[in-house]
Structure formats: structure tokens, C-alpha cells
Design a protein around this motif. Sequence first.
Motif, PDB file in Angstrom:
ATOM      1  N   ILE A   1      -4.271  -5.930   2.953  1.00 47.59           N
ATOM      2  CA  ILE A   1      -5.777  -6.006   2.527  1.00 47.59           C
ATOM      3  C   ILE A   1      -6.192  -4.425   1.979  1.00 47.59           C
ATOM      4  CG2 ILE A   1      -8.167  -6.184   3.464  1.00 47.59           C
ATOM      5  CD1 ILE A   1      -7.021  -8.315   5.240  1.00 47.59           C
ATOM      6  N   SER A   2      -5.682  -3.545   2.807  1.00 44.33           N
ATOM      7  CA  SER A   2      -5.992  -2.079   2.360  1.00 44.33           C
ATOM      8  C   SER A   2      -5.434  -1.709   0.930  1.00 44.33           C
ATOM      9  CB  SER A   2      -5.661  -0.904   3.297  1.00 44.33           C
ATOM     10  OG  SER A   2      -4.197  -1.153   3.613  1.00 44.33           O
ATOM     11  N   THR A   3      -4.125  -2.337   0.997  1.00 50.33           N
ATOM     12  CA  THR A   3      -3.504  -2.119  -0.759  1.00 50.33           C
ATOM     13  C   THR A   3      -4.111  -2.654  -1.537  1.00 50.33           C
ATOM     14  OG1 THR A   3      -1.427  -1.763   0.609  1.00 50.33           O
ATOM     15  CG2 THR A   3      -1.132  -2.077  -1.578  1.00 50.33           C
ATOM     16  N   ALA A   4      -4.395  -3.855  -1.436  1.00 49.90           N
ATOM     17  CA  ALA A   4      -5.158  -4.931  -2.449  1.00 49.90           C
ATOM     18  C   ALA A   4      -6.616  -4.361  -2.771  1.00 49.90           C
ATOM     19  CB  ALA A   4      -5.386  -6.212  -1.893  1.00 49.90           C
ATOM     20  N   ASN A   5      -7.403  -4.050  -1.536  1.00 50.47           N
ATOM     21  CA  ASN A   5      -8.550  -3.472  -2.050  1.00 50.47           C
ATOM     22  C   ASN A   5      -8.805  -1.897  -2.422  1.00 50.47           C
ATOM     23  OD1 ASN A   5     -10.587  -5.709  -1.417  1.00 50.47           O
ATOM     24  ND2 ASN A   5      -9.101  -5.788   0.366  1.00 50.47           N
ATOM     25  N   PHE A   6      -7.941  -0.958  -1.757  1.00 54.44           N
ATOM     26  CA  PHE A   6      -8.250   0.160  -1.853  1.00 54.44           C
ATOM     27  C   PHE A   6      -7.218   0.876  -3.339  1.00 54.44           C
ATOM     28  CE2 PHE A   6      -9.023   0.639   2.618  1.00 54.44           C
ATOM     29  CZ  PHE A   6     -10.423   0.583   2.289  1.00 54.44           C
ATOM     30  N   LEU A   7      -6.163   0.175  -3.334  1.00 51.03           N
ATOM     31  CA  LEU A   7      -5.218   0.806  -4.547  1.00 51.03           C
ATOM     32  C   LEU A   7      -5.346  -0.262  -5.882  1.00 51.03           C
ATOM     33  CD1 LEU A   7      -2.158   1.490  -2.548  1.00 51.03           C
ATOM     34  CD2 LEU A   7      -4.031   3.432  -3.324  1.00 51.03           C
ATOM     35  N   ILE A   8      -5.219  -1.593  -5.713  1.00 51.40           N
ATOM     36  CA  ILE A   8      -5.203  -2.297  -6.937  1.00 51.40           C
ATOM     37  C   ILE A   8      -6.628  -2.579  -7.353  1.00 51.40           C
ATOM     38  CG2 ILE A   8      -4.963  -4.853  -7.747  1.00 51.40           C
ATOM     39  CD1 ILE A   8      -2.876  -5.185  -5.654  1.00 51.40           C
TER      40      ILE A   8
ATOM     41  N   PHE B   1      -1.683 -10.665  -7.984  1.00 54.08           N
ATOM     42  CA  PHE B   1      -0.898 -10.551  -6.793  1.00 54.08           C
ATOM     43  C   PHE B   1      -1.721  -9.965  -5.830  1.00 54.08           C
ATOM     44  CE2 PHE B   1       2.669 -11.235  -9.961  1.00 54.08           C
ATOM     45  CZ  PHE B   1       3.410 -11.794  -9.120  1.00 54.08           C
ATOM     46  N   GLY B   2      -2.692  -9.240  -5.826  1.00 53.84           N
ATOM     47  CA  GLY B   2      -3.487  -8.811  -4.674  1.00 53.84           C
ATOM     48  C   GLY B   2      -4.289 -10.064  -4.048  1.00 53.84           C
ATOM     49  N   GLU B   3      -4.701 -10.739  -4.908  1.00 54.54           N
ATOM     50  CA  GLU B   3      -5.395 -11.986  -4.456  1.00 54.54           C
ATOM     51  C   GLU B   3      -4.692 -12.895  -3.812  1.00 54.54           C
ATOM     52  OE1 GLU B   3      -7.735 -13.614  -7.957  1.00 54.54           O
ATOM     53  OE2 GLU B   3      -9.637 -12.959  -6.820  1.00 54.54           O
ATOM     54  N   LEU B   4      -3.399 -13.021  -4.347  1.00 57.51           N
ATOM     55  CA  LEU B   4      -2.388 -13.720  -3.550  1.00 57.51           C
ATOM     56  C   LEU B   4      -1.966 -13.365  -2.268  1.00 57.51           C
ATOM     57  CD1 LEU B   4       0.025 -15.722  -3.564  1.00 57.51           C
ATOM     58  CD2 LEU B   4       1.265 -14.104  -4.892  1.00 57.51           C
ATOM     59  N   ALA B   5      -1.701 -11.980  -2.172  1.00 51.56           N
ATOM     60  CA  ALA B   5      -1.539 -11.523  -0.880  1.00 51.56           C
ATOM     61  C   ALA B   5      -2.593 -11.656  -0.020  1.00 51.56           C
ATOM     62  CB  ALA B   5      -1.019  -9.795  -1.155  1.00 51.56           C
ATOM     63  N   VAL B   6      -3.678 -11.382  -0.210  1.00 54.47           N
ATOM     64  CA  VAL B   6      -4.728 -11.513   0.727  1.00 54.47           C
ATOM     65  C   VAL B   6      -5.217 -13.060   1.100  1.00 54.47           C
ATOM     66  CG1 VAL B   6      -7.235 -11.383   1.065  1.00 54.47           C
ATOM     67  CG2 VAL B   6      -6.145  -9.452  -0.002  1.00 54.47           C
ATOM     68  N   HIS B   7      -4.959 -13.826  -0.085  1.00 49.95           N
ATOM     69  CA  HIS B   7      -4.880 -15.419   0.281  1.00 49.95           C
ATOM     70  C   HIS B   7      -4.038 -15.880   1.565  1.00 49.95           C
ATOM     71  CE1 HIS B   7      -5.091 -19.738  -0.061  1.00 49.95           C
ATOM     72  NE2 HIS B   7      -4.042 -19.867  -0.417  1.00 49.95           N
ATOM     73  N   LEU B   8      -2.597 -15.262   1.332  1.00 52.73           N
ATOM     74  CA  LEU B   8      -1.614 -15.736   2.215  1.00 52.73           C
ATOM     75  C   LEU B   8      -1.682 -15.218   3.800  1.00 52.73           C
ATOM     76  CD1 LEU B   8       1.465 -15.713  -0.189  1.00 52.73           C
ATOM     77  CD2 LEU B   8       0.251 -17.622   0.661  1.00 52.73           C
TER      78      LEU B   8
ATOM     79  N   MET C   1       0.149  -3.680  -6.950  1.00 51.37           N
ATOM     80  CA  MET C   1      -0.240  -2.002  -7.210  1.00 51.37           C
ATOM     81  C   MET C   1       0.809  -1.537  -8.068  1.00 51.37           C
ATOM     82  SD  MET C   1       0.820   1.111  -6.116  1.00 51.37           S
ATOM     83  CE  MET C   1       1.748   1.022  -4.523  1.00 51.37           C
ATOM     84  N   ILE C   2       2.002  -1.904  -7.917  1.00 54.42           N
ATOM     85  CA  ILE C   2       2.969  -1.137  -9.004  1.00 54.42           C
ATOM     86  C   ILE C   2       2.405  -1.544 -10.451  1.00 54.42           C
ATOM     87  CG2 ILE C   2       5.379  -1.229  -9.711  1.00 54.42           C
ATOM     88  CD1 ILE C   2       6.226  -1.519  -6.675  1.00 54.42           C
ATOM     89  N   LEU C   3       2.162  -2.912 -10.663  1.00 55.25           N
ATOM     90  CA  LEU C   3       1.777  -3.592 -11.874  1.00 55.25           C
ATOM     91  C   LEU C   3       0.538  -2.871 -12.358  1.00 55.25           C
ATOM     92  CD1 LEU C   3       2.525  -7.378 -11.500  1.00 55.25           C
ATOM     93  CD2 LEU C   3       3.737  -5.611 -12.682  1.00 55.25           C
ATOM     94  N   SER C   4      -0.625  -2.555 -11.530  1.00 55.75           N
ATOM     95  CA  SER C   4      -1.975  -2.174 -12.106  1.00 55.75           C
ATOM     96  C   SER C   4      -2.081  -0.773 -12.206  1.00 55.75           C
ATOM     97  CB  SER C   4      -2.976  -2.869 -11.146  1.00 55.75           C
ATOM     98  OG  SER C   4      -2.470  -2.241  -9.487  1.00 55.75           O
ATOM     99  N   VAL C   5      -1.225   0.072 -11.294  1.00 53.55           N
ATOM    100  CA  VAL C   5      -1.309   1.330 -11.402  1.00 53.55           C
ATOM    101  C   VAL C   5      -0.383   2.174 -12.248  1.00 53.55           C
ATOM    102  CG1 VAL C   5      -1.192   3.653 -10.003  1.00 53.55           C
ATOM    103  CG2 VAL C   5      -2.408   1.656  -9.018  1.00 53.55           C
ATOM    104  N   PHE C   6       0.909   1.684 -12.091  1.00 51.71           N
ATOM    105  CA  PHE C   6       1.924   2.408 -12.867  1.00 51.71           C
ATOM    106  C   PHE C   6       2.334   1.581 -14.153  1.00 51.71           C
ATOM    107  CE2 PHE C   6       2.617   3.523  -8.351  1.00 51.71           C
ATOM    108  CZ  PHE C   6       2.663   4.852  -8.494  1.00 51.71           C
TER     109      PHE C   6
END
Length: 227
Positions: free
Chosen positions: A220-227, A199-206, A184-189
Motif C-alpha cells: 500500500i505504501s509503494t502504491a500510494n507514495f511512489l506510484i 498495477f498499483g491498483e491491482l496490487a492493493v486490490h489483491l 513503480m518501475i513503470l511509472s517512475v523510471f
Amino acid sequence: HLSIRRQRQMCIRDRRQKYELCLALHTEAAEAAYLTGHFDRMERLAQIVEQRADALLDKVKACEIRVHAYFAQNKLLKSIRTALPLLRMLGVTFPNKPGKLHIFLNMLVTKLALLRCSPEAISQLPEMSDPYKLAAMRLMIKMSSAAYIGLPNLLPLIGFKGVRLSLAYGNAPASTYIYSGFGMILSVFQGDIETGYRFGELAVHLVDRLHAEEFAARTISTANFLI
């Protein structure tokens, strides 16, 4: 001599069993008191655990309960300051007054650490086994909600520190939320949407691989709603 030795071993074992039972009862009672809004009772029980516990790791759960309880009472800085000393004892330090320079330097150090380690390579890291770092990762996540509102400059530092701990010691269940937050930091900021998405895909996969059900909703909410 053998009889005396056996008696000593039995006494030690009995004492250990009573200690573990007492620790579990006080810790669970403290959490029950917090969940039912009896904050004074929670405080007394948590303090007993922290004062009487034989080992540092035995104090972690009580500290987590206090962090949650202070957040529930909107005592945000007290929640953060409860976690920071124990984190230092677990080998993880944060500045008391984080600023933009801390964020910039930590981002730089983290990106340098990631130069030779793609999100796909990170997914193949071994699981974290160091009990102190596992406890630190959990406690960092527990104080992140208070940091988000009460000390925003601390929140990205938690993400950067968590990424570096995962690279050094392996993936922990808490790493799932850390990776989604970092994405989220990388994509948003930072505007690096592609790497943030990976990194979002990595997080959900793990989440499934590490049995990280405790952190699944946040991840999952951070990956889907923010990234």
C-alpha cells in the motif's frame, strides 16, 4: 505381520512428530535470538536447522531469519548472498553481478510476457500453489531491502522475476508487493504512469483477496507514495 506393521507406522509417526517439534523450536528460537540482538546464538540455531532439515522447504524460514539478521547488522551483501543459493535450489536464479544489460533484457522479457495479459486479467489468475515458488517469492521479498541499498541493480530484477513467476504459477501473497514495485518501475523510471497506476491498483486490490497481511504495508505504501 499386522502388529509389526502397526508398530513401524507408529514409530515413523512418532519420529515425524518429534522432527517437526524440533524444527519448530529451533526455528522460533533462532528468530527470537535475532529479534533480541543475540546474533551469534541466531547463527548457531539457524545453522543447525539448515544442516539437519530433511527437506529443502524446511530450511527456508531459517534462511529468511539470517537474511533479516544480516540486514539488521548492515551486512547487506552477506544478506543477499545468503538468499541467492537457496533461491537457486528453489528454481529461481539471479546474476551474481547484475548490470544495466540484465535490467534491460529482463524488462523486455517481462513486457513481452505481459502483451496478452492486462493488470485486470492478472487479477483473475488462480492462486499460486507450487510450494517451491511460494517460498521463492517470499525469500525474494525478504532480500529486497538489502538489494535496494547494497545491490540496487538487483532490485528491479526481483520485480521482473516476481511478475513472470506470478504469470506462470498464479498469484501469491508476495505478488501484491511485486506488482506495486513493478508499477513503480513503470511509472517512475519508464514514464508509463497509466499502466503503473493500474498495477498499483491491482496490487492493493489483491491484498485482501489473497489475505496478504504480511505484505500489506509495503504494498500500500509503494502504491500510494511512489506510484
